[in-house]
Design an enzyme around this catalytic site. Structure first.
Site, PDB file in Angstrom:
ATOM      1  N   GLU A  43       8.019 -49.769 -14.823  1.00 43.99           N
ATOM      2  CA  GLU A  43       7.687 -50.760 -15.661  1.00 43.99           C
ATOM      3  C   GLU A  43       7.349 -51.906 -14.828  1.00 43.99           C
ATOM      4  O   GLU A  43       8.146 -52.662 -14.048  1.00 43.99           O
ATOM      5  CB  GLU A  43       9.076 -51.046 -16.478  1.00 43.99           C
ATOM      6  CG  GLU A  43       8.965 -52.252 -17.427  1.00 43.99           C
ATOM      7  CD  GLU A  43      10.328 -52.601 -18.072  1.00 43.99           C
ATOM      8  OE1 GLU A  43      11.117 -51.476 -18.179  1.00 43.99           O
ATOM      9  OE2 GLU A  43      10.430 -53.784 -18.297  1.00 43.99           O
ATOM     10  N   ARG A  47       6.498 -61.231 -15.927  1.00 39.98           N
ATOM     11  CA  ARG A  47       7.159 -62.470 -15.263  1.00 39.98           C
ATOM     12  C   ARG A  47       6.584 -63.143 -14.308  1.00 39.98           C
ATOM     13  O   ARG A  47       7.001 -64.318 -13.965  1.00 39.98           O
ATOM     14  CB  ARG A  47       8.618 -61.831 -14.893  1.00 39.98           C
ATOM     15  CG  ARG A  47       9.546 -61.280 -15.900  1.00 39.98           C
ATOM     16  CD  ARG A  47      10.816 -61.296 -15.351  1.00 39.98           C
ATOM     17  NE  ARG A  47      11.515 -60.207 -15.767  1.00 39.98           N
ATOM     18  CZ  ARG A  47      12.687 -59.297 -15.590  1.00 39.98           C
ATOM     19  NH1 ARG A  47      13.241 -59.884 -14.402  1.00 39.98           N
ATOM     20  NH2 ARG A  47      12.921 -58.416 -16.136  1.00 39.98           N
ATOM     21  N   THR A  71       9.302 -56.865 -20.220  1.00 41.46           N
ATOM     22  CA  THR A  71       9.636 -58.516 -20.490  1.00 41.46           C
ATOM     23  C   THR A  71       8.461 -59.056 -21.401  1.00 41.46           C
ATOM     24  O   THR A  71       8.171 -60.293 -21.202  1.00 41.46           O
ATOM     25  CB  THR A  71       9.716 -59.121 -19.186  1.00 41.46           C
ATOM     26  OG1 THR A  71      10.300 -58.404 -18.178  1.00 41.46           O
ATOM     27  CG2 THR A  71      10.363 -60.453 -19.306  1.00 41.46           C
ATOM     28  N   LYS A 131      16.012 -49.922 -25.638  1.00 37.01           N
ATOM     29  CA  LYS A 131      16.527 -50.568 -24.233  1.00 37.01           C
ATOM     30  C   LYS A 131      17.817 -51.200 -24.656  1.00 37.01           C
ATOM     31  O   LYS A 131      17.800 -52.038 -25.592  1.00 37.01           O
ATOM     32  CB  LYS A 131      15.533 -51.433 -23.592  1.00 37.01           C
ATOM     33  CG  LYS A 131      16.099 -52.189 -22.596  1.00 37.01           C
ATOM     34  CD  LYS A 131      14.636 -52.910 -22.194  1.00 37.01           C
ATOM     35  CE  LYS A 131      15.254 -54.149 -21.166  1.00 37.01           C
ATOM     36  NZ  LYS A 131      14.398 -54.482 -20.061  1.00 37.01           N
TER      37      LYS A 131
HETATM   38  C1  3PG Z   1      15.064 -56.172 -17.029  1.00 42.16           C
HETATM   39  O1  3PG Z   1      14.175 -56.768 -17.286  1.00 42.16           O
HETATM   40  O2  3PG Z   1      15.142 -55.120 -17.674  1.00 42.16           O
HETATM   41  C2  3PG Z   1      16.286 -56.941 -16.172  1.00 42.16           C
HETATM   42  O3  3PG Z   1      16.133 -58.075 -15.916  1.00 42.16           O
HETATM   43  C3  3PG Z   1      16.315 -55.861 -14.976  1.00 42.16           C
HETATM   44  O4  3PG Z   1      17.678 -56.273 -14.522  1.00 42.16           O
HETATM   45  P1  3PG Z   1      18.446 -55.863 -13.143  1.00 42.16           P
HETATM   46  O5  3PG Z   1      17.812 -56.784 -12.186  1.00 42.16           O
HETATM   47  O6  3PG Z   1      19.778 -55.939 -13.441  1.00 42.16           O
HETATM   48  O7  3PG Z   1      17.951 -54.393 -12.904  1.00 42.16           O
END
Ligand code: 3PG
Length: 216
Positions: A43, A47, A71, A131
């Site tokens: 994925e 961002r 995101t 999710k």
């Molecule tokens: C996401 O966008 O799924 C999370 O910000 C990932 O979070 P993590 O850095 O704790 O894995």
């Protein structure tokens, strides 16, 4: 055959790396490092300004991976993600507008939820794979256990707080399809082009998960 989000999560198990890519030039090596570690689904989060170009580069150079865009928080991003080559999309939450955008873009969609009411809203829209974001180590495992009764058949991908240390606590739950996380591809290792170390983190995640499958 049409790709479903259920199939995406099945192939992603144990972990879908959540990638924050700051330099397009690093995207393909990063994807190959994770693939070498045994992971098949990635994925790329939208961002960074480079994310769509990074996604397009991975899709072009490593077409055997299943590649999603994550995101997504604005409806317009669904079409942009599709045009860049995303095969599925992920958002940290869920709104009516995002649900419509996913249908319009005709992409498998993994919406984010956090509460029982959000699960119900997503289920009303026909989603059965969600999710869970953010995923707190203790509280979310407890919550997922409680979700199992009322939300029969709904499967989750906990993300946002998952690490190698708490991975198995999530994966052993029957309503967890896979997890997501950045820990397999931390920004510091990407910047350092430490591809072997990233491969190693992916191998470690796969071996931990394999130990679980052996027990069951
Ligand atoms: C996401 O966008 O799924 C999370 O910000 C990932 O979070 P993590 O850095 O704790 O894995």
């Amino acid at each position: 055959m049409t790709l479903t989000i259920e199939e995406v999560l099945r192939q992603a198990r144990p972990v879908m790396p959540v990638l924050v890519i700051e330099e397009v030039g690093l995207a393909v090596d990063l994807a190959r490092a994770l693939q070498a570690g045994g992971l098949r689904v990635l994925e790329v989060t939208l961002r960074t300004p480079q994310a769509l170009d990074a996604l397009a580069a991975i899709r072009r150079e490593v077409p055997e991976l299943l590649l999603g865009a994550g995101t997504l928080i604005h409806a317009e991003q669904f079409i942009e993600a599709r045009q860049a080559g995303a095969q599925f999309v992920v958002s940290p939450g869920f709104t009516e507008r995002l649900a419509r955008a996913a249908v319009d873009a005709n992409l498998p969609y993994l919406p984010g939820v956090m509460t029982p009411s959000e699960v119900l809203l997503a289920v009303e829209h026909g989603y059965r794979s969600l999710k869970l974001f953010p995923a707190d180590e203790t509280a979310s495992v407890k919550m997922l256990k409680s979700f199992k009764g009322p939300f029969t058949g709904i499967r989750f991908c906990p993300t946002g707080g998952v690490t190698a240390d708490n991975l198995l606590g999530f994966l052993r739950l029957p309503n967890v399809a896979c997890v997501g996380g950045t820990w397999v591809a931390p920004s510091s290792l990407i910047r350092a082009r430490a591809w072997d170390q990233i491969t190693q983190l992916a191998v470690e995640a796969c071996s931990l998960a394999a130990s679980l499958e052996l027990q069951s």
